[in-house]
Design a protein around this motif. Structure first.
Motif, PDB file in Angstrom:
ATOM      1  N   GLU A  12      43.640  38.848  26.883  1.00 54.81           N
ATOM      2  CA  GLU A  12      43.318  40.131  27.513  1.00 54.81           C
ATOM      3  C   GLU A  12      42.341  39.955  28.672  1.00 54.81           C
ATOM      4  OE1 GLU A  12      41.516  44.567  26.400  1.00 54.81           O
ATOM      5  OE2 GLU A  12      41.762  43.037  24.827  1.00 54.81           O
ATOM      6  N   PHE A  13      41.288  39.184  28.421  1.00 60.49           N
ATOM      7  CA  PHE A  13      40.281  39.019  29.470  1.00 60.49           C
ATOM      8  C   PHE A  13      40.815  38.196  30.636  1.00 60.49           C
ATOM      9  CE2 PHE A  13      36.601  36.970  31.461  1.00 60.49           C
ATOM     10  CZ  PHE A  13      35.867  38.088  31.800  1.00 60.49           C
ATOM     11  N   LEU A  41      41.065  39.179  34.594  1.00 60.78           N
ATOM     12  CA  LEU A  41      40.597  38.356  35.707  1.00 60.78           C
ATOM     13  C   LEU A  41      41.699  38.179  36.739  1.00 60.78           C
ATOM     14  CD1 LEU A  41      38.512  35.445  34.111  1.00 60.78           C
ATOM     15  CD2 LEU A  41      37.674  37.446  35.339  1.00 60.78           C
ATOM     16  N   GLY A  42      42.942  38.044  36.267  1.00 57.67           N
ATOM     17  CA  GLY A  42      44.073  37.927  37.175  1.00 57.67           C
ATOM     18  C   GLY A  42      44.212  39.147  38.066  1.00 57.67           C
ATOM     19  N   LYS A  43      44.035  40.316  37.470  1.00 62.18           N
ATOM     20  CA  LYS A  43      44.100  41.551  38.265  1.00 62.18           C
ATOM     21  C   LYS A  43      42.980  41.584  39.298  1.00 62.18           C
ATOM     22  CE  LYS A  43      44.182  46.596  37.918  1.00 62.18           C
ATOM     23  NZ  LYS A  43      44.119  47.777  37.021  1.00 62.18           N
ATOM     24  N   GLU A  62      30.740  42.102  29.157  1.00 60.10           N
ATOM     25  CA  GLU A  62      31.757  41.114  28.793  1.00 60.10           C
ATOM     26  C   GLU A  62      31.874  40.047  29.872  1.00 60.10           C
ATOM     27  OE1 GLU A  62      36.534  41.160  27.628  1.00 60.10           O
ATOM     28  OE2 GLU A  62      35.707  42.686  28.967  1.00 60.10           O
ATOM     29  N   ALA A  63      31.849  40.474  31.128  1.00 61.30           N
ATOM     30  CA  ALA A  63      31.969  39.517  32.231  1.00 61.30           C
ATOM     31  C   ALA A  63      30.784  38.568  32.256  1.00 61.30           C
ATOM     32  CB  ALA A  63      32.077  40.260  33.557  1.00 61.30           C
ATOM     33  N   GLY A  78      50.783  31.620  25.891  1.00 61.72           N
ATOM     34  CA  GLY A  78      49.719  32.423  25.305  1.00 61.72           C
ATOM     35  C   GLY A  78      49.245  33.532  26.213  1.00 61.72           C
ATOM     36  N   LEU A  79      49.587  33.452  27.496  1.00 60.04           N
ATOM     37  CA  LEU A  79      49.209  34.482  28.468  1.00 60.04           C
ATOM     38  C   LEU A  79      50.393  35.306  28.943  1.00 60.04           C
ATOM     39  CD1 LEU A  79      46.703  32.687  30.910  1.00 60.04           C
ATOM     40  CD2 LEU A  79      46.181  34.403  29.180  1.00 60.04           C
ATOM     41  N   LEU A  80      51.511  34.640  29.163  1.00 57.54           N
ATOM     42  CA  LEU A  80      52.639  35.281  29.830  1.00 57.54           C
ATOM     43  C   LEU A  80      53.723  35.697  28.849  1.00 57.54           C
ATOM     44  CD1 LEU A  80      53.085  32.885  32.888  1.00 57.54           C
ATOM     45  CD2 LEU A  80      51.758  35.003  32.779  1.00 57.54           C
TER      46      LEU A  80
END
Length: 866
Positions: A490-491, A495-497, A524-525, A636-638
């Motif tokens: 999720e995090f 970050l990608g966005k 969180e960041a 795990g991400l995509l």
């Protein structure tokens, strides 16, 4: 410039602090904003001086990537020298705050407030004063001293403070220990003069275009000697502007220069060295005199009188011009000549650069290329450019990085096997990333052959740093890539966005409102940046505000590509609409209906609409991620999509169709890189076809075009049977840019090419390269003279040289040159069997030496033409 061989390496990333809600446009890609390297920031609140006594300088830990420096107080109140906080040196680490992984300009963290506080510098001054002995224990006042023993003591205090600040550097992922800069420093390639190219180009373009254009005509300069004229120069040099892209090592070279001076190893003609980072200058709102400003940045020098500073030899380092938010109005600012006259910081800086203030002082200004034009040319005596590591320095870096010689050798061999990766090793930060990934693969007995592309390298880097985070904070050491990324999914996508949305508008630095817009909680960041500093970096600036950035442009563009690819798989229209207008206007399909092939085609078209390569690196990553093998690693991400070998084949066909269009060399070059990311093995054939078509072109090739052509030939790593320089319709400068191609050919035809002595160093380097394929070299009818032949002879004597035929007819060689050739031919390494020296003037002695060689057992020459 040196770069560390440490994990980071290098380069510091330059950052800006700013107002609470700055306009994002001020940090555009065109601003050439530096990009930082990993840091580890602790989250504790500001401490009072009393608290700091027990806690140490927690805000300036060696684990941070804060700009280098010591906190100072910017208050209007009168300084109270007697009210100092006592602190033993052992109570806090040396406050060196620059991570080798950043291109952060050197900064001095400051505290703004009305309360009376002691800075660490002031505390250190008191400690040193107490330790300095009787000369200071006397009742003699230190205030406004101008000469004698007391000045020398203050100077030594200043040097000690600088040594404490700049002697250490932290290494990459392993932050438990800091390293001594002197132990891991690897010198960088610095040249005098501006390189060709447009400063608004994408920085990766600038690296690739420079990667093999350097010839012996470049004036290489050691970082220690930037204020010294070259042998044939007679001008005095007072102001030096150093340019260099992010991660290339500008700040580390500055750090090494400062440390050498503080340790009395170099430039001792300078009495005092002052560091004034633009990043900190941005936040000084009140009016000050230059003398007062120096006391703010270096409070332990406040005892020196203004008269003394005006009359001694001083040097200023203005680091990070690209971070400046000062107007720097050189035309309208009032003139100042008195260092005690107060004005705004902007007026002080412009008058210092224009030589109205302290006209004899030395100035060193560092900047990323796009911001360098803020300084009027007439104010600059020398422009130098940090080019990163050249090929020998790349090897030196890896050898210093690993005590295990076998490990270093394996990594060097692997990096050389992939030309596209080896080129990027010019960036010290990429050397650090590569060292981290390949070391892990070798230790775990994995095949490094699977890591061939830039996308491969960054994916494995992401897996390594995320797994380290999981080990430390979740107590899990995963072997499965999917499990490694799942718990952080999720995090990482948030970050990608952040990466993609800011990449579109050219923002490389982010503020709290940017994070909130992408659904990232500020707490969180901050926590995550303290855990996984190799991805996200945070820095506290004034009034507890924070600035965030990715550790390097490579990482931001990779995350942007991750986010966009995931947006395609889940049909996130907000992201896909960015590509809606690209490509064929005849297609009526909505983004939600695009096939993967159609989506990737539109991404290619969108990138090629940009004139300066703004999305080129992003496109490379996007196409690399589209491969089925990489999607498995990133599962795990995509969300998995319909990737297949057939889709890849269609995209490659589309890329090759574009290549046949009338593209610039840079555009064509990026197409080749895109094909490499998709593991296309026919790249070298396409390069040959491209070069062949250019040979037939009527248009004269510019030197820049020749640079790119040489790069493509070298990148292909295919050995050419014959390389004829005269086939290329270009200038003498263009031919010089093509000379490195000799490295990858068997027969080099360079006659009648107006080559001179300066070309021979490039050719000698080609002959001395390991596994050199060159067997025949025709240099007839050029202006080489004896000096050029001496350089060639050094190449002939190398154990790697396998040259068999050398033609030097009509090259103005005399007996001196013949003597050099004879010595090389007597070497037991020489393979030369034919030498043509017709139409020269060898003289009796030259003939005698060449003839006498036949009696030498190492002499292999069978045919001598004179």
């Amino acid at each position: 410039m040196s770069l560390s061989s440490g994990a980071n390496e290098g380069v510091p990333a330059e950052q800006k602090g700013g107002p609470e809600s700055p306009a994002p446009s001020c940090l555009s890609m065109k601003s050439d904003k530096s990009i930082g390297l990993p840091v580890n920031f602790r989250n504790e609140e500001s401490m009072s001086p009393d608290q700091s006594e027990s806690a140490g300088l927690s805000c300036l830990s060696m684990k941070t990537d804060m700009s280098m420096g010591l906190p100072v107080t910017f208050g209007k109140e009168k300084k109270q020298p007697d009210q100092r906080v006592k602190r033993k040196r052992s109570e806090s680490p040396a406050p060196s705050c620059l991570s080798m992984k950043t291109d952060m300009s050197i900064g001095l963290p400051v505290t703004f407030g009305n309360e009376e506080r002691m800075s660490p510098d002031q505390s250190l001054l008191k400690q040193l004063t107490e330790q300095s002995g009787s000369s200071m224990s006397r009742k003699r006042s230190l205030l406004r001293i101008e000469s004698g023993e007391d000045v020398q003591i203050v100077k030594e205090m200043h040097k000690d403070t600088l040594k404490n600040t700049y002697s250490n550097i932290s290494e990459g992922i392993s932050k438990s220990d800091s390293l001594q800069l002197n132990q891991i420093y690897t010198e960088l390639y610095i040249t005098e003069g501006e390189s060709e190219g447009i400063d608004t180009e994408h920085e990766v373009w600038q690296i690739e275009n420079a990667s093999r254009t350097h010839t012996s005509q470049d004036n290489a300069i050691n970082y220690k000697d930037i204020f010294k004229p070259l042998p044939k120069q007679r001008k005095s040099i007072r102001t030096v502007l150093m340019k260099g892209i992010a991660g290339i090592g500008k700040t580390v070279s500055v750090q090494k220069f400062i440390l050498d001076w503080a340790e009395s190893k170099a430039n001792q003609e300078v009495d005092f060295l002052f560091v004034l980072p633009f990043k900190t200058l941005n936040f000084i709102q009140d009016h000050h005199s230059l003398y007062g400003l120096l006391n703010i940045f270096h409070p332990h020098l406040s005892e020196l009188s203004g008269n003394y500073i005006s009359n001694c030899k001083v040097m200023f380092i203005l680091d990070g011009l690209d971070e400046s938010r000062l107007p720097l109005d050189f035309h309208s600012n009032k003139k100042l000549s008195d260092i005690k006259e107060e004005s705004s910081v902007d007026v002080l800086v412009t008058n210092l650069i224009k030589r109205n203030l302290l006209p004899s002082a030395l100035l060193w200004i560092t900047s990323r290329p796009a911001a360098a034009n803020q300084i009027p040319p007439e104010c600059i005596d020398r422009v130098i450019e940090t080019q990163g590591f050249n090929d020998p320095q790349k090897e030196e870096y890896f050898k210093k990085r690993f005590s295990d010689k076998n490990m270093a050798k394996r990594i060097i061999t692997h990096m050389k096997s992939s030309r596209s990766l080896h080129i990027l090793c010019r960036i010290p930060v990429f050397c650090w990333i590569s060292a981290t990934v390949l070391e892990q693969a070798i230790k775990e007995n994995e095949s490094v052959k699977d890591i061939q592309t830039l996308t491969d390298m960054i994916i494995h880097f992401l897996l390594i740093v995320t797994n380290l985070k999981n080990q430390k904070y979740l107590g899990r050491d995963e072997a499965n890539p999917q499990m490694i990324l799942e718990s952080n999914r999720e995090f990482l996508l948030k970050l990608g966005k952040l990466a993609f949305e800011n990449l579109q508008i050219g923002n490389l630095m982010f503020y709290e409102e940017d994070l909130r817009h992408c659904g990232i909680n500020v707490t969180e960041a901050s926590v995550y940046s303290g855990i996984c500093t190799e991805i996200l970096k945070v820095e506290s600036v004034l009034y507890q505000k924070k600035v965030y950035c990715f550790v390097h442009l490579l990482i931001q563009e990779f995350f942007a590509a991750l986010y966009v690819f995931q947006s395609y798989t889940v049909k996130n229209m907000e992201a896909l609409n960015y590509f809606l207008e690209a490509g064929s206007k005849s297609s009526t399909a909505s983004p939600g209906e695009w096939s993967l092939h159609e989506f990737l085609k539109r991404a290619v078209d969108k990138a090629f609409e940009n004139k300066n390569g703004h999305l080129d690196l992003f496109l490379r990553f996007l196409l690399g991620i589209s491969l089925e093998s990489n999607q498995r690693l990133l599962s795990g991400l995509l969300t998995q999509t319909e990737s297949s070998a057939e889709i890849s084949k269609k995209v490659l066909t589309y890329l090759k169709a574009i290549k046949r269009q009338n593209l610039s060399p840079e555009r064509c070059l990026n197409l080749f890189h895109c094909m490499i990311e998709m593991r296309d093995n026919s790249v070298h054939k396409d390069i040959e076809e491209y070069l062949k078509s250019k040979e037939e072109a009527v248009t004269k090739l510019s030197p820049a075009h020749c640079s790119v052509l040489a790069y493509m030939l070298l990148m292909s790593e295919e050995v050419l049977e014959e390389f004829d320089l005269k086939k290329y319709n270009t200038s003498v400068a263009g031919w010089a840019r093509l000379l490195p191609v000799v490295r990858c050919c068997r027969k080099a035809l360079l006659s009648y090419s107006k080559l001179t002595e300066s070309s021979c160093e490039t050719l000698a380097f080609a002959l001395q390269m390991p596994n050199s394929p060159v067997r025949e070299l025709d240099l007839s009818n050029n202006y080489l003279k004896d000096s050029g032949v001496k350089l060639l002879s050094a190449g002939l004597g190398s154990p790697h040289c396998k040259l068999e035929i050398l033609r030097l007819s009509g090259c103005q060689v005399t007996e001196e040159g013949c003597s050099s050739l004879a010595s090389a031919l007597k070497s037991n390494h020489s393979h030369l069997i034919e030498l043509d020296l017709r139409d020269n003037s060898p003289g009796g002695l030259g003939l005698e030496q060449l003839s006498a060689g036949e009696k030498d057992p190492n002499w292999r020459l069978e045919r001598l033409l004179i």
